[in-house]
Scaffold this motif. Structure first.
Motif, short mmCIF file in Angstrom:
data_model
loop_
_atom_site.label_atom_id
_atom_site.label_comp_id
_atom_site.label_asym_id
_atom_site.label_seq_id
_atom_site.Cartn_x
_atom_site.Cartn_y
_atom_site.Cartn_z
N THR A 212 -0.89 27.63 23.52
CA THR A 212 -0.82 29.02 23.07
C THR A 212 0.48 29.27 22.29
N LEU A 213 0.44 30.32 21.48
CA LEU A 213 1.64 30.71 20.73
C LEU A 213 2.71 31.25 21.67
N PRO A 214 3.98 31.12 21.31
CA PRO A 214 5.04 31.75 22.11
C PRO A 214 4.86 33.26 22.14
N ASP A 215 5.38 33.89 23.17
CA ASP A 215 5.30 35.35 23.25
C ASP A 215 6.09 35.97 22.10
N PRO A 216 5.53 37.04 21.51
CA PRO A 216 6.30 37.71 20.45
C PRO A 216 7.53 38.40 21.02
N THR A 217 8.48 38.66 20.13
CA THR A 217 9.73 39.33 20.52
C THR A 217 9.72 40.76 19.99
N LEU A 218 9.90 41.72 20.87
CA LEU A 218 9.93 43.13 20.51
C LEU A 218 11.37 43.60 20.49
N SER A 219 11.72 44.35 19.45
CA SER A 219 13.11 44.82 19.32
C SER A 219 13.14 46.32 19.04
N PHE A 220 14.18 46.97 19.54
CA PHE A 220 14.44 48.39 19.30
C PHE A 220 15.86 48.51 18.76
N GLY A 221 16.08 49.51 17.87
CA GLY A 221 17.44 49.66 17.34
C GLY A 221 17.65 50.98 16.64
N ALA A 222 18.92 51.27 16.41
CA ALA A 222 19.32 52.43 15.61
C ALA A 222 20.33 51.91 14.60
N ALA A 223 20.14 52.27 13.32
CA ALA A 223 20.99 51.72 12.25
C ALA A 223 21.64 52.84 11.46
N ASN A 224 22.83 52.52 10.96
CA ASN A 224 23.55 53.41 10.04
C ASN A 224 23.86 54.77 10.65
N GLY B 195 10.65 46.81 16.07
CA GLY B 195 10.19 45.64 15.33
C GLY B 195 9.58 44.60 16.25
N ILE B 196 8.84 43.72 15.65
CA ILE B 196 8.21 42.62 16.39
C ILE B 196 8.35 41.34 15.59
N THR B 197 8.61 40.24 16.29
CA THR B 197 8.77 38.93 15.65
C THR B 197 7.89 37.91 16.36
N GLN B 198 7.16 37.15 15.57
CA GLN B 198 6.31 36.09 16.12
C GLN B 198 6.77 34.76 15.56
N ARG B 199 7.13 33.84 16.47
CA ARG B 199 7.55 32.51 16.04
C ARG B 199 6.34 31.59 15.98
N LEU B 200 6.27 30.76 14.94
CA LEU B 200 5.19 29.79 14.75
C LEU B 200 5.78 28.38 14.90
N PRO B 201 5.48 27.69 16.00
CA PRO B 201 6.07 26.37 16.23
C PRO B 201 5.76 25.39 15.10
N ARG B 202 6.54 24.34 15.05
CA ARG B 202 6.46 23.39 13.95
C ARG B 202 5.10 22.67 13.92
N GLN C 293 8.88 17.36 14.42
CA GLN C 293 10.18 18.01 14.38
C GLN C 293 10.82 17.97 13.00
N TYR C 294 10.25 17.18 12.09
CA TYR C 294 10.75 17.15 10.71
C TYR C 294 10.18 18.31 9.90
N LYS C 295 9.20 19.00 10.42
CA LYS C 295 8.59 20.13 9.72
C LYS C 295 9.34 21.42 10.04
N ALA C 296 9.18 22.38 9.15
CA ALA C 296 9.87 23.67 9.31
C ALA C 296 9.19 24.50 10.39
N GLU C 297 9.99 25.31 11.05
CA GLU C 297 9.48 26.27 12.01
C GLU C 297 9.58 27.67 11.41
N TRP C 298 8.48 28.39 11.38
CA TRP C 298 8.41 29.70 10.73
C TRP C 298 8.41 30.80 11.78
N ALA C 299 8.82 31.96 11.30
CA ALA C 299 8.75 33.17 12.13
C ALA C 299 8.39 34.34 11.22
#
Length: 424
Positions: free
Chosen positions: A62-74, A93-100, A268-274
């Motif tokens: 399965t894919l890794p769990d996505p990362t949820l982020s909260f923030g205040a800017a400026n 925001g949400i980030t999903q990592r895609l393994p190599r 491991q020589y391939k790129a890991e995307w997010a």
């Protein structure tokens, strides 16, 4: 005199135990093996490990769990009023990592291969348990049957003692006190052998209890042993049988796992995307005018540019492990083939000796007893020769029994080495 009485008492007890155990329903070899395999906690642990690895195989795919982020800017530092500046925003925001590459598939494959290996390890374990229990059972059976042979022969020695006493009391010229002493010594030696064999039988029972749990062993029942004939072994394709042995198949599975690890290291020589996405909210301005919210999307990638110290070394290590596992397989095959040849030669030698015993030695030993006894009764022989002939006959019977037991032990070892013919 007291020690002699104690010895007779111990021998009587041994005889009583033998009689009782012979009358009781004994433990057969097949039953002992079944109980040992059913009570082996290692087999249950292996099933649990298989279930755990199968679950991990699903998890690894399965894919890794996505990362949820909260923030205040400026935020303005003079007032921290979110409506003061147009650039001020609160975001989620949400980030999903895609393994190599195919690393998820390969990790799942590794776990699945390890899970499948447990069935092979269990088959090998069951075969090894059968060997261990069979060897212990046969040792107990050997001692019990030897005791039966001595008990069957003991009345003959008692008759010889009675005869020597009667002749000596009658004042016959051929009779002497040394004849009585010889007969008594022979009986005492029989008593000693009985006690020693009883100890060996009890030791085998105690060692079997480790495998049989609470099962009470009253006796070792007469069993129909599996007959392995030499021509059967010669006709079999031994190399293919060894290749199919559970222990060899387990190593082959280890090699497959190592090959999957090599493929995983190559990924491991391939790129890991997010992939990341963000939604930002902006408050109304101080005059109440609406401000547009903002949406962002993007990708990130890590580039394995410096591989000499990490990826290259990890790949080299995985390849070395895979080759080492192949070497382990070759060594085990060589060892098993040499052991099989050794057991085969041992079985052939035992069969030749059994043929000699059955065709000549047993008959000649009994004939010697009869000839010496007749010579003594006709004043042409020595009483000690009669005693020695009876002892020789008993020893030949016990030696023949030992050969039959040794043949079965050798057959058990051969059956383990040929377990690949019946693997699950």
């Amino acid at each position: 005199m007291g020690s002699a009485n104690r010895r007779r008492h111990q021998v009587a007890l041994a005889s009583l135990c033998l009689f009782i155990s012979g009358a009781a329903v004994g433990l057969s070899l097949d039953r002992a093996i079944q109980l040992a395999q059913a009570n082996d906690p290692w087999l249950h642990g292996s099933q649990l490990r298989e279930s755990a690895l199968a679950a991990e195989a699903i998890s690894a795919s399965t894919l890794p769990d996505p990362t949820l982020s909260f923030g205040a800017a400026n935020l303005p530092t003079d007032s921290f009023d979110i409506r003061q500046e147009g650039m001020t925003q609160t975001s989620i925001g949400i980030t999903q990592r895609l393994p190599r590459g195919d690393s998820r598939l390969l990790m799942s494959t590794q776990k699945r291969q390890l899970s499948q290996q447990q069935a092979m390890l269990r088959a090998d374990r069951r075969a090894k348990v059968a060997v261990t229990v069979s060897q212990l059972w046969l040792e107990g059976y050997r001692a019990e049957q030897s005791m039966a042979l001595i008990e069957r022969t003991r009345p003959l020695f008692e008759q010889l003692l009675t005869l020597s006493r009667s002749n000596y009391g009658a004042g016959l010229a051929r009779a002497g006190q040394q004849d009585i002493i010889s007969a008594e010594l022979a009986l005492s030696r029989l008593d000693d052998r009985l006690l020693m064999l009883q100890q060996q039988r009890d030791t085998a029972r105690d060692q079997l209890s480790e495998w049989l749990g609470t099962e009470a062993i009253t006796a070792f029942s007469t069993d129909t042993f599996r007959d392995i004939r030499i021509r059967d072994i010669k006709d079999r394709r031994l190399a293919s049988a060894l290749q199919a042995h559970p222990a060899i198949r387990a190593i082959e599975q280890t090699i497959a796992v190592a090959q999957s690890d090599v493929a995983l290291r190559q990924e491991q020589y391939k790129a890991e995307w997010a992939v990341n996405a963000k939604y930002a909210h902006r408050a109304d301005d101080p005059l109440g005018n609406d401000r547009a919210d903002l949406f962002s999307i993007g990708v990130s990638v890590d580039l394995p540019l410096f591989t000499a110290k990490r990826q290259d070394q990890n790949l080299s290590a995985a390849q070395a492990r895979a080759e080492a596992n192949r070497t382990d397989k070759a060594l085990l095959l060589r060892k098993m083939m040499a052991n099989l040849k050794t057991q085969f030669n041992r079985l052939q030698g035992i069969d030749e000796r059994l043929t000699l015993y059955n065709s000549r030695l047993l008959r000649e030993a009994r004939k010697q007893v009869s000839v010496n006894l007749n010579a003594y009764q006709n004043d042409k022989g020595d009483f000690r020769e009669v005693i020695q002939a009876q002892i020789d006959a008993l020893n030949v019977d016990i030696d023949a029994l030992n050969l039959r037991i040794d043949r079965q032990k050798t057959s058990v070892n051969i059956a383990y080495l040929l377990a690949g013919e019946h693997h699950e």
